[in-house]
Design an enzyme around this catalytic site. Structure first.
Site, PDB file in Angstrom:
ATOM      1  N   LYS A  75      22.748  44.818  32.108  1.00 45.82           N
ATOM      2  CA  LYS A  75      23.761  44.121  32.914  1.00 45.82           C
ATOM      3  C   LYS A  75      23.081  43.593  34.161  1.00 45.82           C
ATOM      4  O   LYS A  75      22.075  44.141  34.602  1.00 45.82           O
ATOM      5  CB  LYS A  75      24.866  45.097  33.312  1.00 45.82           C
ATOM      6  N   ASP A 106      30.283  37.413  32.939  1.00 47.98           N
ATOM      7  CA  ASP A 106      31.181  38.531  33.289  1.00 47.98           C
ATOM      8  C   ASP A 106      32.035  37.979  34.436  1.00 47.98           C
ATOM      9  O   ASP A 106      32.183  36.743  34.558  1.00 47.98           O
ATOM     10  CB  ASP A 106      30.378  39.782  33.687  1.00 47.98           C
TER      11      ASP A 106
HETATM   12  P1  NDP Z   1      36.878  36.404  35.415  1.00 43.82           P
HETATM   13  O1  NDP Z   1      36.020  36.183  36.585  1.00 43.82           O
HETATM   14  O2  NDP Z   1      37.110  35.301  34.450  1.00 43.82           O
HETATM   15  O3  NDP Z   1      38.327  36.928  35.867  1.00 43.82           O
HETATM   16  C1  NDP Z   1      38.454  38.095  36.619  1.00 43.82           C
HETATM   17  C2  NDP Z   1      39.927  38.295  36.951  1.00 43.82           C
HETATM   18  O4  NDP Z   1      40.088  39.596  37.515  1.00 43.82           O
HETATM   19  C3  NDP Z   1      40.449  37.311  37.978  1.00 43.82           C
HETATM   20  O5  NDP Z   1      41.813  37.100  37.751  1.00 43.82           O
HETATM   21  C4  NDP Z   1      40.191  38.056  39.285  1.00 43.82           C
HETATM   22  O6  NDP Z   1      41.028  37.637  40.339  1.00 43.82           O
HETATM   23  C5  NDP Z   1      40.509  39.475  38.886  1.00 43.82           C
HETATM   24  N1  NDP Z   1      39.716  40.392  39.727  1.00 43.82           N
HETATM   25  C6  NDP Z   1      38.365  40.506  39.730  1.00 43.82           C
HETATM   26  N2  NDP Z   1      37.955  41.408  40.640  1.00 43.82           N
HETATM   27  C7  NDP Z   1      39.079  41.866  41.207  1.00 43.82           C
HETATM   28  C8  NDP Z   1      39.316  42.821  42.216  1.00 43.82           C
HETATM   29  N3  NDP Z   1      38.293  43.491  42.818  1.00 43.82           N
HETATM   30  N4  NDP Z   1      40.608  43.046  42.556  1.00 43.82           N
HETATM   31  C9  NDP Z   1      41.632  42.381  41.951  1.00 43.82           C
HETATM   32  N5  NDP Z   1      41.452  41.462  40.980  1.00 43.82           N
HETATM   33  C10 NDP Z   1      40.204  41.208  40.622  1.00 43.82           C
HETATM   34  O7  NDP Z   1      36.254  37.681  34.665  1.00 43.82           O
HETATM   35  P2  NDP Z   1      36.473  38.173  33.176  1.00 43.82           P
HETATM   36  O8  NDP Z   1      37.840  37.856  32.708  1.00 43.82           O
HETATM   37  O9  NDP Z   1      35.308  37.721  32.381  1.00 43.82           O
HETATM   38  O10 NDP Z   1      36.305  39.757  33.344  1.00 43.82           O
HETATM   39  C11 NDP Z   1      37.417  40.630  33.536  1.00 43.82           C
HETATM   40  C12 NDP Z   1      37.022  42.040  33.140  1.00 43.82           C
HETATM   41  O11 NDP Z   1      36.627  42.069  31.754  1.00 43.82           O
HETATM   42  C13 NDP Z   1      35.845  42.650  33.892  1.00 43.82           C
HETATM   43  O12 NDP Z   1      36.030  44.050  33.973  1.00 43.82           O
HETATM   44  C14 NDP Z   1      34.667  42.381  32.961  1.00 43.82           C
HETATM   45  O13 NDP Z   1      33.599  43.267  33.185  1.00 43.82           O
HETATM   46  C15 NDP Z   1      35.324  42.625  31.624  1.00 43.82           C
HETATM   47  N6  NDP Z   1      34.699  42.044  30.437  1.00 43.82           N
HETATM   48  C16 NDP Z   1      34.397  40.713  30.367  1.00 43.82           C
HETATM   49  C17 NDP Z   1      33.851  40.189  29.211  1.00 43.82           C
HETATM   50  C18 NDP Z   1      33.587  38.740  29.043  1.00 43.82           C
HETATM   51  O14 NDP Z   1      33.159  38.354  27.962  1.00 43.82           O
HETATM   52  N7  NDP Z   1      33.840  37.885  30.037  1.00 43.82           N
HETATM   53  C19 NDP Z   1      33.515  41.049  28.077  1.00 43.82           C
HETATM   54  C20 NDP Z   1      33.947  42.423  28.218  1.00 43.82           C
HETATM   55  C21 NDP Z   1      34.492  42.869  29.376  1.00 43.82           C
HETATM   56  P3  NDP Z   1      40.397  36.723  41.518  1.00 43.82           P
HETATM   57  O15 NDP Z   1      40.125  35.397  40.875  1.00 43.82           O
HETATM   58  O16 NDP Z   1      41.452  36.673  42.554  1.00 43.82           O
HETATM   59  O17 NDP Z   1      39.157  37.427  41.960  1.00 43.82           O
HETATM   60  O1  2IT Z   2      31.143  43.462  29.510  1.00 37.98           O
HETATM   61  C1  2IT Z   2      30.797  42.724  28.559  1.00 37.98           C
HETATM   62  O2  2IT Z   2      30.740  43.147  27.402  1.00 37.98           O
HETATM   63  C2  2IT Z   2      30.456  41.327  28.853  1.00 37.98           C
HETATM   64  N1  2IT Z   2      30.567  40.913  30.000  1.00 37.98           N
HETATM   65  C3  2IT Z   2      29.936  40.424  27.766  1.00 37.98           C
HETATM   66  C4  2IT Z   2      28.472  40.625  27.555  1.00 37.98           C
HETATM   67  C5  2IT Z   2      27.803  39.671  26.602  1.00 37.98           C
HETATM   68  O3  2IT Z   2      26.571  39.779  26.528  1.00 37.98           O
HETATM   69  O4  2IT Z   2      28.446  38.861  25.946  1.00 37.98           O
END
Ligand code: NDP
Ligand code: 2IT
Length: 445
Positions: A126, A166
């Site tokens: 990561k 992420d």
């Molecule tokens: P994005 O940046 O697309 O969206 C994040 C969302 O979460 C936004 O709505 C953001 O609001 C909110 N958010 C983030 N940090 C905070 C905080 N500290 N407090 C309140 N709201 C918060 O990220 P993703 O959708 O990609 O990721 C969301 C989660 O999923 C994370 O935990 C990530 O690690 C996990 N994840 C992502 C994957 C991927 O493929 N993208 C895969 C597996 C897991 P704001 O815009 O106001 O900050």
């Molecule tokens: O938390 C996760 O699994 C991710 N942010 C996606 C990682 C990836 O390599 O697609």
């Protein structure tokens, strides 16, 4: 936990001071492992667990860049290469002002177990930065990404380490990062990054994969109890990549998603979220969730308070770690929640998780439920390696099959280790045994 596991956990605390999220992620895994430790004494003799808790390599670097006002800014960059016993390090990059080494280590540790659970040949890693992309121009984001990659490029490669997105890192950032990697190395090495745009090596369904996969996993859990998403009232937290596509798949399966959020508050929309509007606000305009409510009749925006106060059958936390605490869990249980499926990484606090398990709520931990994203990254790597391009239907079918497989492995392992129906124990034991066997086989390296 056995006394040996407790002792080991205390060593992890001493060796990694101040990294609370990392401690939390390690403890959650250790709490599942007593029956595995009894079954495989050879793992303790060869210090498998100690090795899995120590990243293979941790890289921290300076990221200097010049903003639109001509001022120099300095951020900190990270890449923690956790484990490569199953394949090249694989995992996303997070750009968020709260990022520090403990964030990246917790995410890298979780990623290692998650990736093992997919059954695909990917190790765990990561990275990220304390850079905040919010309010920055495209030019500033590009300049930052180019500087970040100018250091990162020497550590990554399609057989070495394959980053993706992420929080704060989507197709725009991956594009700037890939462009700089290509320029520095003079190689069109598509498989070095995943989450690429569809026109330059990306895979169909990667954008949707984490959210879709989480709902597929939740649907498998519900089916095991003779139920489904159809007709359910669902609350999704966050409104980013994972949240939007979790909401989309839930609605395709007949549920009504009545709320979502960002860090500024949440919207309630009892008629069910209008996903075209949500995508326009969040993906195209990069706006705030409040402007969704401004433009949607019947929807309201709430700036204070918790989204988990809203009554629902299924909760999908898809924002960030520790966003759902014990108070929220008590409220959800009181309101009759039947299932909690973690789209985010570690969104429920340990106390909240205990409350759900004690109340017999179906609970899908992130490392199982959100593995569809990284699994589809591995499918992107396959397409890149074979210079092929799969259809949407075929790729989504592969994703659904992978999520069914993860569900089956978790359920079977939970049964085997005496915790039927406990997907946390199932996920931790199944992935640990796979990692431990490979670590053992490769010798002390
Ligand atoms: P994005 O940046 O697309 O969206 C994040 C969302 O979460 C936004 O709505 C953001 O609001 C909110 N958010 C983030 N940090 C905070 C905080 N500290 N407090 C309140 N709201 C918060 O990220 P993703 O959708 O990609 O990721 C969301 C989660 O999923 C994370 O935990 C990530 O690690 C996990 N994840 C992502 C994957 C991927 O493929 N993208 C895969 C597996 C897991 P704001 O815009 O106001 O900050
Ligand atoms: O938390 C996760 O699994 C991710 N942010 C996606 C990682 C990836 O390599 O697609």
């Amino acid at each position: 936990m056995t006394p040996q596991l407790q002792e080991l956990y205390e060593v992890v605390l001493r060796r990694n001071p101040g990294e609370q999220e990392f401690h939390q992620a390690v403890l959650e895994v250790f709490e599942s492992l007593a029956p595995v430790a009894r079954k495989y004494p050879e793992f303790a003799q060869t210090k498998i667990l100690e090795r899995l808790c120590e990243p293979e390599r941790q890289i921290i670097f300076r990221v200097p860049w010049v903003n639109d006002r001509g001022e120099v800014e300095i951020n900190r960059g990270f890449r923690v290469e956790f484990s490569s016993v199953l394949g090249p390090y694989k995992g996303g990059l997070r750009f968020h002002p709260t990022v520090y080494l403990g964030t990246i280590k917790f995410l890298g540790f979780e990623q290692t177990f998650k990736n093992a659970l997919t059954g695909m040949p990917i190790g765990g890693g990561k990275g990220g930065s304390d850079f905040d992309p919010k309010g920055r121009s495209d030019r500033e984001v590009m300049t930052f990404c180019q500087s970040f990659m100018t250091e990162l490029y020497r550590h990554i490669g399609e057989y070495t380490d394959v980053p993706a997105g992420d929080i704060g890192v989507g197709a725009r950032e991956i594009g700037f990062l890939f462009g700089q990697y290509k320029r520095i190395t003079n190689r069109y090495e598509s498989g070095v990054l995943t989450g690429k745009g569809l026109g330059w090596g990306g895979s169909l369904v990667r954008k949707e994969a984490t959210g879709y996969g989480a709902v597929f996993f939740g649907d498998e859990m519900l089916h095991a109890r003779g139920d489904s998403f159809d007709g359910k009232r669902v609350v999704v937290s966050g409104s980013g990549n994972v949240a939007i596509y979790a909401a989309e798949k839930a609605q395709q399966l007949g549920a009504t998603v009545v709320a979502c959020s960002d860090s500024g508050g949440y919207v309630v929309d009892d008629a069910g979220l209008d996903l075209d509007l949500l995508k326009a606000v969040k993906e195209v305009e990069r706006g705030r969730i409040s402007s969704y409510a401004d433009r949607r009749a019947g929807a309201s925006f709430v700036a204070d308070g918790s989204i988990w106060n809203i009554e629902c059958d299924i909760a999908l936390p898809c924002a960030t770690e520790n966003e759902l605490d014990d108070q929220a869990a008590i409220t959800l249980v009181k309101n009759g929640v039947q299932a909690v499926v973690e789209g985010a990484n570690m969104p429920s606090t340990p106390a909240a998780t205990r409350i759900f398990l004690d109340a017999d709520v179906l609970f899908a931990p992130g490392k199982a439920a959100n593995a569809g994203g990284v699994a589809t990254s591995a499918l992107e790597m396959q397409q890149n390696a074979s210079r092929d391009r799969w259809t949407h239907e075929y790729t989504e079918e592969r994703l659904a099959g992978i999520m069914r497989g993860i569900h089956e492995r978790c359920a079977a392992s939970a049964d085997e280790y005496g915790a039927p129906g406990n997907y946390i124990v199932g996920a931790n034991t199944s992935s640990f045994v796979q990692l431990a066997e490979a670590t053992f086989a490769l010798g002390v390296i």
